[in-house]
Motif scaffolding. Structure first.
Motif, short mmCIF file in Angstrom:
data_model
loop_
_atom_site.label_atom_id
_atom_site.label_comp_id
_atom_site.label_asym_id
_atom_site.label_seq_id
_atom_site.Cartn_x
_atom_site.Cartn_y
_atom_site.Cartn_z
N VAL A 58 34.02 -40.53 -17.19
CA VAL A 58 34.77 -39.37 -16.71
C VAL A 58 36.07 -39.25 -17.52
O VAL A 58 36.64 -40.24 -17.97
CB VAL A 58 35.08 -39.48 -15.21
CG1 VAL A 58 33.80 -39.41 -14.40
CG2 VAL A 58 35.84 -40.76 -14.89
N ARG A 59 36.52 -38.03 -17.69
CA ARG A 59 37.69 -37.74 -18.52
C ARG A 59 38.77 -37.06 -17.69
O ARG A 59 38.47 -36.44 -16.66
CB ARG A 59 37.30 -36.84 -19.70
CG ARG A 59 36.20 -37.39 -20.59
CD ARG A 59 35.80 -36.39 -21.67
NE ARG A 59 34.63 -36.83 -22.41
CZ ARG A 59 34.68 -37.61 -23.49
NH1 ARG A 59 35.86 -38.02 -23.94
NH2 ARG A 59 33.58 -37.96 -24.10
N PRO A 60 40.00 -37.11 -18.14
CA PRO A 60 41.06 -36.36 -17.46
C PRO A 60 40.90 -34.88 -17.74
O PRO A 60 40.18 -34.49 -18.67
CB PRO A 60 42.34 -36.92 -18.08
CG PRO A 60 41.92 -37.36 -19.46
CD PRO A 60 40.51 -37.87 -19.31
N PRO A 61 41.58 -34.02 -16.96
CA PRO A 61 41.51 -32.58 -17.24
C PRO A 61 41.93 -32.28 -18.67
O PRO A 61 42.90 -32.83 -19.18
CB PRO A 61 42.51 -31.99 -16.23
CG PRO A 61 42.58 -33.00 -15.14
CD PRO A 61 42.41 -34.34 -15.79
N ASN A 110 34.07 -33.70 -16.39
CA ASN A 110 32.95 -34.18 -17.21
C ASN A 110 32.42 -35.51 -16.66
O ASN A 110 32.64 -35.86 -15.52
CB ASN A 110 33.36 -34.32 -18.67
CG ASN A 110 33.93 -33.03 -19.23
OD1 ASN A 110 35.10 -32.98 -19.59
ND2 ASN A 110 33.11 -31.98 -19.31
N GLY A 111 31.73 -36.25 -17.51
CA GLY A 111 31.16 -37.52 -17.07
C GLY A 111 30.04 -37.34 -16.08
O GLY A 111 29.64 -36.22 -15.73
N VAL A 112 29.50 -38.46 -15.62
CA VAL A 112 28.38 -38.48 -14.69
C VAL A 112 28.80 -39.25 -13.44
O VAL A 112 29.32 -40.37 -13.53
CB VAL A 112 27.13 -39.13 -15.32
CG1 VAL A 112 25.99 -39.17 -14.31
CG2 VAL A 112 26.73 -38.37 -16.58
N VAL A 113 28.56 -38.66 -12.26
CA VAL A 113 28.84 -39.33 -10.99
C VAL A 113 27.52 -39.45 -10.24
O VAL A 113 26.93 -38.44 -9.85
CB VAL A 113 29.86 -38.55 -10.15
CG1 VAL A 113 30.20 -39.33 -8.88
CG2 VAL A 113 31.12 -38.26 -10.96
N ASP A 169 27.77 -30.43 -12.93
CA ASP A 169 28.99 -30.13 -13.68
C ASP A 169 29.95 -29.23 -12.90
O ASP A 169 31.17 -29.32 -13.05
CB ASP A 169 28.64 -29.46 -15.01
CG ASP A 169 27.97 -30.43 -15.97
OD1 ASP A 169 28.13 -31.65 -15.78
OD2 ASP A 169 27.29 -29.96 -16.90
N ALA A 170 29.41 -28.37 -12.06
CA ALA A 170 30.26 -27.43 -11.33
C ALA A 170 30.66 -27.95 -9.95
O ALA A 170 31.41 -27.30 -9.23
CB ALA A 170 29.55 -26.08 -11.18
#
Length: 351
Positions: A158-161, A108-111, A38-39
């Motif tokens: 994934v989301r926008p800021p 967010n989201g997963v990469v 996440d970071a």
């Protein structure tokens, strides 16, 4: 009391072009793969795959949360880069070769990312899937292309800021055993692209090239949110790029309802719009109105009433299927009116 209700039913089946389903995404399987925390904004993987890109070999691929990959020849400095900021400008201005399935500030989201090669458990299925994509996209240039290794990166939800709707997409770098042929596959989940701006800036997609960049025409426009509906290889939601030799690109086709159209070929949809296949692999459409009907007509309506092509009227109180129009010599095109009588039970309350 039992009564009979009847009516004419018209059934219209519409087919629409579907983008890439989740089961068509590439999988890392049991191989070694990584996940951005996440970071973490980016991470680099060195030595897992060597790719030729615009005439140079690269052995390090860096993955950015912001929907992009960059290729380097060895790591530099004291650690991996922090990822290319989206404000850096156009794809061709960012320096080292860049693969951008959906480049925009994300959170967010997963990469997940990693590499698979020949000999890895379960790798053969994924390698042959990549071969199929490349051969279909480049039938003249790469009719026998065979992947030896894949670098797979997937951005899920994934989301926008600041939060909001989610995007899911994937990028695959496929390289042959001789490490002299490399193709990039960018693909987008069906109904998986739901936002196209971050901090007021439009997302970008494509790959850098020796002379600039290659990508969908919607890149860096408000239309990028519809990138899953386009293609440069005739399959909605899928884009394949040759990055080792970009001087010999294949002719492009557009796909609608499973049918491929050549560049500049037109298709009319439901008399509502006329669409033209563009060199980008996407259609541009303009509204149009159907011409007035000056010839004879045939109608079916009510309980049930028919008017034939010669103007004669018929009433037929039975279950039936009436063929209104049909192509000559085949059943490729048929319009039918179906009459169904349905029994209904009415309960009468005596007072």
């Amino acid at each position: 009391m039992i009564g009979k209700a009847s009516g004419i039913f018209f059934l219209c089946l519409l087919k629409h072009a579907v983008s890439v389903p989740m089961n068509d995404f590439f999988m890392l399987g049991t191989g070694t793969f990584f996940t951005l925390g996440d970071a973490e904004e980016s991470d680099c993987v060195q030595g897992s795959i060597v790719s030729e890109y615009c005439g140079d070999l690269f052995d390090t691929i860096c993955v950015a949360r912001d929907g992009a990959l960059q290729l380097f020849d060895g790591l530099f400095g004291t650690g991996p880069p922090m990822g290319v900021p989206h404000s850096a400008g156009a794809l061709e201005d960012v320096g080292p070769p860049m693969v951008a399935p959906y480049w925009c500030d994300s959170s967010n989201g997963v990469v997940t990312y990693g590499a698979i090669s020949m000999g890895d458990a379960g790798a053969d299925v994924q390698l042959r899937k990549a071969d199929d994509c490349v051969r279909k996209g480049f039938p003249l240039k790469a009719p026998a292309f065979q992947s030896a290794s894949l670098f797979i990166a997937t951005w899920t939800n994934v989301r926008p800021p600041g939060g909001g709707q989610t995007n899911t997409f994937q990028s695959v770098i496929a390289t042959n055993a001789a490490e002299d042929e490399t193709y990039v596959i960018n693909q987008y989940l069906d109904n998986g692209i739901n936002w196209g701006q971050c901090n007021g800036i439009n997302a970008q997609a494509g790959v850098t090239s020796a002379t600039g960049s290659l990508g969908p025409p919607s890149s860096n426009t408000a239309g990028i949110v519809n990138v899953e509906m386009g293609s440069n290889v005739g399959e909605p939601g899928k884009y394949v790029y040759c990055v080792h030799d970009q001087d010999k690109e294949e002719p492009v086709t557009c796909t609608r309802n499973g049918i491929q159209y050549e560049v500049n070929e037109e298709v009319v949809t439901n008399c509502a719009e006329r669409c033209t296949c563009q060199a980008s692999g996407m259609f541009t459409c303009v509204p149009q109105r159907c011409p007035p009907i000056n010839g004879p007509t045939c109608t079916a309506s009510g309980d049930p009433h028919y008017v034939s092509w010669d103007g004669r009227r018929f009433d037929f109180q039975r279950d039936c299927e009436h063929v209104m129009a049909q192509s000559c010599g085949s059943n490729d095109f048929v319009i039918s009116a179906i009459m169904i009588i349905v029994e209904e039970v009415f309960h009468v309350l005596e007072v």
